[in-house]
Structure formats: C-alpha cells, structure tokens
Scaffold this active site. Structure first.
Site, PDB file in Angstrom:
ATOM      1  N   GLU A   1      67.239  87.123  63.370  1.00 25.68           N
ATOM      2  CA  GLU A   1      66.169  86.602  62.500  1.00 25.68           C
ATOM      3  C   GLU A   1      66.819  86.148  61.204  1.00 25.68           C
ATOM      4  O   GLU A   1      67.445  86.956  60.505  1.00 25.68           O
ATOM      5  CB  GLU A   1      65.101  87.654  62.228  1.00 25.68           C
ATOM      6  CG  GLU A   1      64.260  87.953  63.469  1.00 25.68           C
ATOM      7  CD  GLU A   1      63.061  88.841  63.194  1.00 25.68           C
ATOM      8  OE1 GLU A   1      62.507  88.806  62.081  1.00 25.68           O
ATOM      9  OE2 GLU A   1      62.692  89.596  64.115  1.00 25.68           O
TER      10      GLU A   1
ATOM     11  N   GLU B   1      63.723  95.888  64.498  1.00 24.77           N
ATOM     12  CA  GLU B   1      63.472  96.438  63.153  1.00 24.77           C
ATOM     13  C   GLU B   1      62.964  97.877  63.242  1.00 24.77           C
ATOM     14  O   GLU B   1      61.911  98.219  62.711  1.00 24.77           O
ATOM     15  CB  GLU B   1      62.504  95.537  62.358  1.00 24.77           C
ATOM     16  CG  GLU B   1      63.119  94.169  62.106  1.00 24.77           C
ATOM     17  CD  GLU B   1      62.456  93.340  61.001  1.00 24.77           C
ATOM     18  OE1 GLU B   1      61.362  93.709  60.528  1.00 24.77           O
ATOM     19  OE2 GLU B   1      63.053  92.312  60.613  1.00 24.77           O
TER      20      GLU B   1
HETATM   21  O1  AHR Z   1      59.734  86.736  61.764  1.00 27.55           O
HETATM   22  C1  AHR Z   1      58.680  87.437  61.221  1.00 27.55           C
HETATM   23  C2  AHR Z   1      58.911  88.941  61.176  1.00 27.55           C
HETATM   24  O2  AHR Z   1      59.981  89.230  60.331  1.00 27.55           O
HETATM   25  C3  AHR Z   1      59.323  89.586  62.478  1.00 27.55           C
HETATM   26  O3  AHR Z   1      58.249  89.904  63.279  1.00 27.55           O
HETATM   27  C4  AHR Z   1      59.979  90.838  62.014  1.00 27.55           C
HETATM   28  O4  AHR Z   1      60.950  91.317  62.928  1.00 27.55           O
HETATM   29  C5  AHR Z   1      60.544  90.481  60.659  1.00 27.55           C
HETATM   30  O5  AHR Z   1      60.205  91.391  59.686  1.00 27.55           O
END
Ligand code: AHR
Length: 481
Positions: free
Chosen positions: A294, A172
């Site tokens: 994710e 991210e």
């Molecule tokens: O999964 C929780 C968070 O969500 C992670 O750390 C991040 O990469 C995303 O914003």
C-alpha cells in the site's frame, strides 16, 4: 551537469511486480470501478468493465491485490461464493458503513485476473477469521484433486483450480487487522501460515503483514521470529503533506504543499533503507521481498462524496509522487520485490476514475504507462549529481535502454546531460509536462494531462542533453548500438 550511465554492468532486475495494483472493497473501486455485473449497460465481459480492463492491460498490470486492506480482515470468503441471490450480506464497517452484497467474490476476482492477464495476490483474514477458514480458502482456490473444498468449487462452476501466486497472511494487524502487538502477530503469523498449504505444483509466496511507516520494531520482531517462514514482508506508507489529521485537498493546494508532498514521497527512500537494513540482518541474501503493498497519496475526499469512500482527484502532483516513488523502488530493486499502489479505480491515488459509463485516466496512470518498459528490465546505474528537484531512473532490456526523468521544481527548467559507455540512439521521447501545479483530468477534459512527444533534447556523439521542464516526467527510449 553530466550523469554517466553504466550500461555495460547490469544492475539488479526490476521486478515487474513493483508495478502492482490494489483493489479493495472500498467505495467505488470494485463495484462500479471494476465490476458492474453482467446485466449492466456499461460494456462488460462477465461483469468486468471492458474500458477499465483494457486500460489496465495497456499499462501491463502485473499483479492485483484483493480484497483489502482493512476489508480483508473482516472478509469471510464463504459469503462470496455460490448463487449470488443467496450470498450473505455484511456491513462494510471500515468504509462508509455500506451494505456489501458479496456479489463480487472469489470466482469474480479470478475472472478479473484472467481478463487482466495478471497474477493474483489474495489477502487472507487473520484479524477476525479462523485458521480453518484461511486453510479452506487456499484449498478452494488451488486444490486440483478430490477434496471437500475442490468439490465445492466445482459445484460453483469452476472445474480447474486457479493459480494464486501470492497470499497475504493478514493486513495491518497492528491496526484494523486486530490491533495486535508485533510479538503477538509474529506468533499468529507462524500459526496461520502453517495452514497455507501447497496443493498445486506452484509454491505460494507467503507475505507477512508488515509495519506501518517507521515502525522498525515491527520489522525487527517479525524478522527475528518468523523470517524463515515468509517469502515477503509488507510495508505501508501513504503521503499526506500535513499528516494524518489534516490531509488537505487533492486539487486545491499551495506551492508549499506541493514541495511537502514531493519531499514526503522521497521519504520512502529512508523507510525502505531502514526497514531493509533490519531485514538484511536476518536475510543477508535478500531472499525475502519487501512488499510495499500500500503506497500513494491520501488526501481529503472530494467535497460532496462519501468521506468513507476515499475518492480523490489526481493531479500532476500525484504524477510526481508516482515517479519519485517508482524511482526509489528501482533503487532498491534487490529488496523491493513487489509494490501495490492504492488503489486501482476511484480510491486514493487511482489510475482510473469513473462516473457511470465514463472513464478517465489520471496523471498517475500515465506515469505507469511511461514506465512500463522498466518492468523486468535490469537497472542501469548512473553517477553524477542532480539538481535538487530532479530524480531519474534507467534500465536496460536486451538492446533497449529506458531513461525516465522527473523535474518536480515548480518553476525552473533543469539542464541535464547523460553520457553512456556505449553508443545509443534515441528512439522516442515522451512524457507529461504540467501547465499548472494542480492540472488534472476530468470527465469533460480527459486529456488536460496526457502523454505528449517531447522534443527539448539534443543528442551528440558524447551525450544526451535535455532541458527538463518544471513539473515533468519524461521517458526516453534508446537503442543501444
Ligand atoms: O487503502 C486504504 C486503507 O489504508 C486500507 O484498507 C488499509 O490497509 C490502509 O490503512
């Protein structure tokens, strides 16, 4: 309504890595959830909880991503090696401001991966780490010969290098990983990945940090400027029925919230299609994997828990989200090469919840269990219309066909028929059927939502007819004859 399934023309392989998981130093995912330490009274092997490891092996966990997430971009791996009592502490600023003692580090992660029998996906630090630090981590993990980092690893008790299949260059980086612009990160990616060297025989699969949700400019910029230097490009997308600001409860929700949640899960199809179209421009052969590392539901943390720990319950609604999303990944199996649901234990859409020595499997876990035979099978395409709230997927391996059906309607049973282009015999039919839209498992009622035999079907010479109940995920196993 009859769906024609075409078994004689094999579709693309559904990578087992689509069934990947993600474990971050966040809340009680690593500590308590996976790792309790050797001296714990909770049964463990080298500190890893036996019950959790066994449960994850049962769903054939293929790959585990670690150490983050946002944590990855402030993680300095050298703080997590050597004698535990000498490990440097840090503050986990993203997740509750708690003190991280680094007792779970590189050696512990690879021990966990060994016990799980899965591949390692390590996420490097671009946001606050140096190129040298990243280069040395890769050397420490994978160098078999004589080198400063390999010697250091041996000094810390690990003679042989580990196998690290996947490596993420940042996380991210448009946000917690450095607030970079796509153009800037593309250059940083090019620089950092240069030093992700190959020390062993196996080529490391390099994953560039990808877009947030519908940031198509990010994908365009990364592909344009660095596509030939990457093996995968990530994408993150979480489902919140009412948006980021007002996430809503995991268990206390309305019928409208139910449908909004399912519709938002279905939005993954548009995201993968549109990001995929951009990737196709630069990579028409689909060499580069879209890595959805994710995904899942993100609701308001359970009342009374630390909001920074992202602990949420998991209902039959989460099971719908899991099934809808996995079906979409199957649909795009030629481009989606890996996905990692967030997160494995005690965080967001978890597979497993723990409380001290107690452990419970969530409805989402059971979907991964019901779907495990799709791993590395070839997709089977179907033709014909489906009722509005029904989604399905099918795959084939050797002479076995797996057909998974989901009805996310809250009230209506769906009457379906599947015809095959060759003979087949149902071997088993099992699944989850919700009794209430917010049914969930807790430590006192661990089997409220659990896999049951399913009998509401009829097989004739022409077709398989199914009365698919509301709020259900059913998997049929058929033997092709
Ligand atoms: O999964 C929780 C968070 O969500 C992670 O750390 C991040 O990469 C995303 O914003």
């Amino acid at each position: 309504m009859t769906i024609q399934l075409v078994t004689k023309k094999a579709g693309p392989a559904i990578s087992k890595y689509i069934y990947g998981h993600f474990a971050e130093h966040l809340g009680r995912c690593i500590y308590e959830g996976l790792y309790v330490g050797k001296d714990s009274e909770i049964p463990n092997v080298n500190g890893m909880r036996t019950d959790v490891v066994e449960a994850l092996k049962n769903i054939k966990i293929p790959v585990l991503r670690w150490p983050g997430g946002c944590f990855a971009d402030e993680y300095h791996w050298k703080d997590g090696i050597g004698a535990k009592e000498n490990r440097k502490m840090m503050v986990n600023t993203h997740w509750g401001g708690v003190t991280e003692d680094n007792s779970f580090g590189t050696h512990e992660f690879f021990e966990l991966v060994r016990q799980l029998g899965c591949e390692a996906y390590v996420n490097g630090n671009v946001g606050s780490g140096t190129v040298q630090e990243m280069q040395e981590w890769v050397e420490y993990i994978t160098m078999g010969g004589i080198s400063p980092m390999a010697e250091e690893r041996r000094k810390n008790g690990q003679e042989e290098p580990w196998k690290m299949k996947f490596f993420g260059v940042g996380n991210e980086n448009w946000g917690c990983g450095g607030n970079m612009r796509a153009e800037y990160y593309a250059d940083e990616y090019r620089r950092y990945q240069t030093y992700v060297r190959q020390y062993g025989d196996e080529k490391i699969y390099k994953i560039a940090g990808g877009a947030n949700v519908d940031d198509y400019h990010w994908t365009e910029t990364l592909m344009k400027n660095a596509h030939w230097m990457m093996d995968g490009l990530s994408l993150h997308y979480y489902v919140h029925p009412h948006g980021w600001e007002e996430k809503g409860s995991a268990t206390d929700f309305t019928e409208e919230d139910w449908y909004l949640t399912c519709d938002k899960a279905a939005y993954m199809d548009e995201l993968v299609t549109r990001h995929g179209t951009i990737m196709d421009k630069y990579d028409p052969e689909k060499r580069i994997g879209m890595i959805v590392d994710e995904w899942g539901t993100w609701f308001t943390a359970e009342p009374g828990t630390n909001p920074g720990f992202l602990y949420q319950q998991n209902t039959i609604r989460d099971a719908m989200v899991a099934a809808i999303t996995l079906n979409i990944f199957h649909k795009h199996a030629d481009r989606v090469h890996m996905a990692n649901i967030a997160q494995t234990v005690n965080v967001l859409q978890a597979m497993i919840l723990t409380d001290g020595a107690k452990m419970v499997k969530t409805p989402s876990y059971h979907v991964f269990d019901l779907y495990k035979d799709h791993q590395d099978a070839n997709r089977v395409d179907g033709f014909g219309d489906m009722p509005e709230h029904v989604t399905y997927t099918a795959s084939q391996k050797d002479n076995s066909l797996t057909l998974s059906l989901t009805n996310f309607d809250l009230k209506e049973t769906a009457e379906l028929a599947f015809a095959l282009d060759q003979g087949a015999k149902v071997v088993s039919a099992r699944g989850l059927v919700g009794t209430e839209m917010n049914a969930y498992n807790d430590f006192d009622h661990p089997e409220t939502v659990t896999i049951q035999e399913f009998a509401d079907f009829k097989q004739t010479a022409e077709s398989l007819q199914v009365s698919l109940p509301p709020m259900s995920v059913i998997t049929f196993k058929l033997e092709l004859v």
